[in-house]
Design a protein around this motif. Structure first.
Motif, PDB file in Angstrom:
ATOM      1  N   UNK A  19      39.840 -23.782  -5.403  1.00  0.00           N
ATOM      2  CA  UNK A  19      38.491 -23.648  -4.854  1.00  0.00           C
ATOM      3  C   UNK A  19      37.768 -24.985  -4.670  1.00  0.00           C
ATOM      4  N   UNK A  20      37.972 -25.931  -5.563  1.00  0.00           N
ATOM      5  CA  UNK A  20      37.291 -27.227  -5.445  1.00  0.00           C
ATOM      6  C   UNK A  20      37.700 -27.958  -4.168  1.00  0.00           C
ATOM      7  N   UNK A  21      38.964 -27.854  -3.795  1.00  0.00           N
ATOM      8  CA  UNK A  21      39.443 -28.497  -2.567  1.00  0.00           C
ATOM      9  C   UNK A  21      38.812 -27.834  -1.346  1.00  0.00           C
ATOM     10  N   UNK A  22      38.782 -26.503  -1.348  1.00  0.00           N
ATOM     11  CA  UNK A  22      38.200 -25.776  -0.231  1.00  0.00           C
ATOM     12  C   UNK A  22      36.708 -26.056  -0.109  1.00  0.00           C
ATOM     13  N   UNK A  23      36.007 -26.102  -1.240  1.00  0.00           N
ATOM     14  CA  UNK A  23      34.570 -26.344  -1.198  1.00  0.00           C
ATOM     15  C   UNK A  23      34.275 -27.761  -0.700  1.00  0.00           C
ATOM     16  N   UNK A  24      35.079 -28.722  -1.120  1.00  0.00           N
ATOM     17  CA  UNK A  24      34.907 -30.098  -0.638  1.00  0.00           C
ATOM     18  C   UNK A  24      35.126 -30.177   0.873  1.00  0.00           C
ATOM     19  N   UNK A  25      36.112 -29.453   1.378  1.00  0.00           N
ATOM     20  CA  UNK A  25      36.368 -29.431   2.829  1.00  0.00           C
ATOM     21  C   UNK A  25      35.202 -28.788   3.560  1.00  0.00           C
ATOM     22  N   UNK A  26      34.645 -27.727   2.981  1.00  0.00           N
ATOM     23  CA  UNK A  26      33.480 -27.077   3.579  1.00  0.00           C
ATOM     24  C   UNK A  26      32.299 -28.049   3.638  1.00  0.00           C
ATOM     25  N   UNK A  27      32.053 -28.736   2.540  1.00  0.00           N
ATOM     26  CA  UNK A  27      30.935 -29.694   2.485  1.00  0.00           C
ATOM     27  C   UNK A  27      31.125 -30.804   3.520  1.00  0.00           C
ATOM     28  N   UNK A  28      32.352 -31.296   3.637  1.00  0.00           N
ATOM     29  CA  UNK A  28      32.638 -32.354   4.616  1.00  0.00           C
ATOM     30  C   UNK A  28      32.388 -31.859   6.043  1.00  0.00           C
ATOM     31  N   UNK A  29      32.848 -30.660   6.346  1.00  0.00           N
ATOM     32  CA  UNK A  29      32.656 -30.110   7.696  1.00  0.00           C
ATOM     33  C   UNK A  29      31.170 -29.936   8.001  1.00  0.00           C
ATOM     34  N   UNK A  30      30.419 -29.425   7.037  1.00  0.00           N
ATOM     35  CA  UNK A  30      28.976 -29.233   7.238  1.00  0.00           C
ATOM     36  C   UNK A  30      28.273 -30.580   7.419  1.00  0.00           C
ATOM     37  N   UNK A  31      28.672 -31.570   6.637  1.00  0.00           N
ATOM     38  CA  UNK A  31      28.061 -32.898   6.751  1.00  0.00           C
ATOM     39  C   UNK A  31      28.365 -33.523   8.115  1.00  0.00           C
ATOM     40  N   UNK A  32      29.615 -33.406   8.566  1.00  0.00           N
ATOM     41  CA  UNK A  32      29.993 -33.975   9.864  1.00  0.00           C
ATOM     42  C   UNK A  32      29.199 -33.364  11.013  1.00  0.00           C
ATOM     43  N   UNK A  33      28.801 -32.119  10.871  1.00  0.00           N
ATOM     44  CA  UNK A  33      28.050 -31.462  11.940  1.00  0.00           C
ATOM     45  C   UNK A  33      26.548 -31.515  11.699  1.00  0.00           C
ATOM     46  N   UNK A  34      26.131 -32.251  10.677  1.00  0.00           N
ATOM     47  CA  UNK A  34      24.701 -32.427  10.412  1.00  0.00           C
ATOM     48  C   UNK A  34      23.999 -31.175   9.918  1.00  0.00           C
TER      49      UNK A  34
END
Length: 100
Positions: free
Chosen positions: A58-73
């Protein structure tokens, strides 16, 4: 309460959502994003699904989610926690001079 520190997502068409678990992330990925074909979004969607199915940490998936959200502002800026603010106030009030 979720397993992760909460993130506030502001969707493209308005509205916000607090995300603090894999279930929240999965729901948020269904919201209005700027580009659902972006590589980071697609990776996050895959990893969140894998985490929900127990085949990804879950930590890997959540980090990927956070990165995607950050990249799209989509991430709302966060300030310090209430506890940290209280600690900072106490520290600055009790500190009279340079450390020795």
């Amino acid at each position: 309460m979720g397993r992760f520190l909460p993130l506030t997502i502001r969707f493209v068409r308005g509205g916000t959502m607090v995300v603090s678990s894999i279930a929240d992330a999965k729901k948020a990925l269904g919201g209005a994003w700027k580009n659902k074909d972006a590589p980071a979004y697609l990776k996050a969607a895959r990893l969140v699904e894998d985490a929900a199915n127990g085949i990804c940490r879950p930590a890997i998936a959540f980090a990927a989610f956070k990165k995607a959200a950050a990249e799209q502002g989509l991430l709302e800026p966060t300030g310090p926690s209430a506890a940290l603010s209280m600690f900072d106030q106490l520290w600055s009030r009790d500190r009279k001079g340079p450390l020795k």
